[in-house]
Design a protein around this motif. Sequence first.
Motif, short mmCIF file in Angstrom:
data_model
loop_
_atom_site.label_atom_id
_atom_site.label_comp_id
_atom_site.label_asym_id
_atom_site.label_seq_id
_atom_site.Cartn_x
_atom_site.Cartn_y
_atom_site.Cartn_z
N UNK A 1 -4.72 38.45 35.87
CA UNK A 1 -4.93 39.09 34.67
C UNK A 1 -6.20 39.94 34.56
N UNK A 2 -6.45 40.07 33.23
CA UNK A 2 -7.79 40.81 33.25
C UNK A 2 -8.47 40.88 31.91
N UNK A 3 -9.53 40.92 31.69
CA UNK A 3 -10.40 40.82 30.29
C UNK A 3 -11.30 42.13 30.22
N UNK A 4 -11.38 42.68 29.04
CA UNK A 4 -12.32 43.86 28.71
C UNK A 4 -13.13 43.36 27.60
N UNK A 5 -14.38 43.70 27.89
CA UNK A 5 -15.50 43.33 26.80
C UNK A 5 -16.26 44.47 26.56
N UNK A 6 -17.20 44.69 25.21
CA UNK A 6 -17.96 45.75 25.21
C UNK A 6 -19.46 44.93 25.41
#
Length: 104
Positions: free
Chosen positions: A74-79
């Motif tokens: 899986x993956x996660x993106x954040x700013x």
Amino acid sequence: MKLKEFLVGVLTGVAAGIVVNEAIHRIDKNVAADSVLSNVKDAFKKEGPIDGSWIVMKTEPFSNDVITMDVYRGGISRIKNGEVEQFEFAADAATGTVVELSKA
């Protein structure tokens, strides 16, 4: 039929039932992929808001030269500081524990 033969038959049946029950419960004891993703998101949310996330619902084999297991990817993106950070992870399908995390 003698009482002794009857009890032997009953005990054999009970023992066989216990063995079959244990075998059935050991098959496919994976944590749900949605639950794994939720736990990873919660961990990332402790450091700040996340922008997006994904997980592959089907497990795949994973090995790190010591152990082999089935994992969810899986993956996660954040700013962070105005820039998008993306992370990919592999989580043990049986326990939900993240076994690999890398910045993409």
